[in-house]
Design a protein around this motif. Structure first.
Motif, PDB file in Angstrom:
ATOM      1  N   ARG A  78     -11.868 -40.191 -45.135  1.00 54.32           N
ATOM      2  CA  ARG A  78     -11.420 -40.100 -43.686  1.00 54.32           C
ATOM      3  C   ARG A  78     -11.900 -41.337 -43.061  1.00 54.32           C
ATOM      4  O   ARG A  78     -11.210 -41.739 -42.330  1.00 54.32           O
ATOM      5  N   ASN A  79     -12.834 -42.009 -43.285  1.00 55.57           N
ATOM      6  CA  ASN A  79     -13.290 -43.147 -42.539  1.00 55.57           C
ATOM      7  C   ASN A  79     -12.573 -44.340 -42.973  1.00 55.57           C
ATOM      8  O   ASN A  79     -12.339 -45.266 -42.123  1.00 55.57           O
ATOM      9  N   LEU A  80     -12.142 -44.074 -44.137  1.00 55.41           N
ATOM     10  CA  LEU A  80     -11.204 -45.479 -44.670  1.00 55.41           C
ATOM     11  C   LEU A  80     -10.067 -45.289 -43.812  1.00 55.41           C
ATOM     12  O   LEU A  80      -9.440 -46.184 -43.452  1.00 55.41           O
ATOM     13  N   ALA A  81      -9.522 -44.150 -43.964  1.00 59.51           N
ATOM     14  CA  ALA A  81      -8.345 -43.844 -43.024  1.00 59.51           C
ATOM     15  C   ALA A  81      -8.242 -44.192 -41.779  1.00 59.51           C
ATOM     16  O   ALA A  81      -7.324 -44.960 -40.989  1.00 59.51           O
ATOM     17  N   ARG A 111      -2.364 -49.387 -38.532  1.00 60.00           N
ATOM     18  CA  ARG A 111      -1.757 -49.480 -39.782  1.00 60.00           C
ATOM     19  C   ARG A 111      -1.682 -47.949 -40.231  1.00 60.00           C
ATOM     20  O   ARG A 111      -2.257 -47.449 -41.205  1.00 60.00           O
ATOM     21  N   PHE A 112      -0.962 -47.190 -39.612  1.00 59.28           N
ATOM     22  CA  PHE A 112      -0.704 -45.792 -39.896  1.00 59.28           C
ATOM     23  C   PHE A 112      -0.087 -45.508 -40.966  1.00 59.28           C
ATOM     24  O   PHE A 112      -0.704 -44.274 -41.499  1.00 59.28           O
ATOM     25  N   GLY A 113       0.682 -46.226 -41.511  1.00 59.98           N
ATOM     26  CA  GLY A 113       1.295 -45.852 -42.968  1.00 59.98           C
ATOM     27  C   GLY A 113       0.466 -46.007 -43.945  1.00 59.98           C
ATOM     28  O   GLY A 113       0.079 -45.201 -44.911  1.00 59.98           O
ATOM     29  N   GLU A 114      -0.617 -46.862 -43.919  1.00 62.76           N
ATOM     30  CA  GLU A 114      -1.973 -46.701 -44.936  1.00 62.76           C
ATOM     31  C   GLU A 114      -2.690 -45.727 -44.729  1.00 62.76           C
ATOM     32  O   GLU A 114      -3.305 -45.338 -45.685  1.00 62.76           O
ATOM     33  N   ALA A 115      -2.938 -45.468 -43.416  1.00 68.20           N
ATOM     34  CA  ALA A 115      -3.773 -44.481 -43.207  1.00 68.20           C
ATOM     35  C   ALA A 115      -3.357 -43.141 -43.606  1.00 68.20           C
ATOM     36  O   ALA A 115      -4.184 -42.524 -44.278  1.00 68.20           O
TER      37      ALA A 115
END
Length: 170
Positions: free
Chosen positions: A103-106, A114-118
């Motif tokens: 969760r914190n990485l996202a 960088r919503f796609g990566e999240a």
């Protein structure tokens, strides 16, 4: 591996050792290996959280277009978010089933826009951390990331894409 900053192989070796020692019934060594892995994970995880905090302090409105004077602050925030992503990725590789780390990485990705990566981190994390009792929090975080992604499409005046995205969300 953990000392050489090779978190992926370190996480795999830690898990293999813990599984093997558990199968042998050697509780003392299981505790030793578990504590050792936890130590490396805590360092990486806490560093990632600190870096997110540093970035938010440097430039709280990351997605806002900065003035020339503010660009230095945004650059500093970018460096901190990038360092947070590296540290939290390291923590995730050491303990792949930990929903809080995922969760914190996202969150670090999302705070940079960088919503796609999240989204990818959260979707994969729901599978990876299925055994974690807090995995439901990843679904909630995914909803938030997707809503923020839709909002960014509106901000970019990509109205047709935003409408399609909001329809999918509902």
């Amino acid at each position: 591996y953990a000392e050489l900053d090779s978190a992926g192989p370190a996480g795999a070796v830690f898990q293999k050792a813990i599984d093997g020692l558990t199968a042998k019934g050697d509780k003392k060594k299981v505790e030793l290996w578990t504590t050792n892995r936890q130590s490396y994970w805590v360092r990486a995880y806490n560093d990632g959280i600190k870096r997110i905090s540093d970035a938010q302090s440097a430039w709280p409105e990351y997605t806002k277009t900065p003035s020339a004077d503010e660009q230095t602050l945004k650059d500093e925030a970018t460096k901190s978010y990038t360092a947070a992503i590296l540290s939290l990725t390291r923590a995730k590789l050491l303990k792949p089933q930990h929903a809080g780390t995922i969760r914190n990485l996202a969150t670090a990705y999302a705070l940079m826009g960088r919503f796609g990566e999240a989204e990818s981190v959260l979707k994969n994390g729901q599978i990876e951390a299925a055994s974690d009792t807090t995995v439901a929090g990843l679904a909630e975080a995914l909803k938030t990331v997707r809503a923020n992604m839709a909002g960014s499409l509106l901000d970019a005046k990509k109205f047709d894409e935003a409408i399609a995205f909001y329809q999918e969300l509902t």
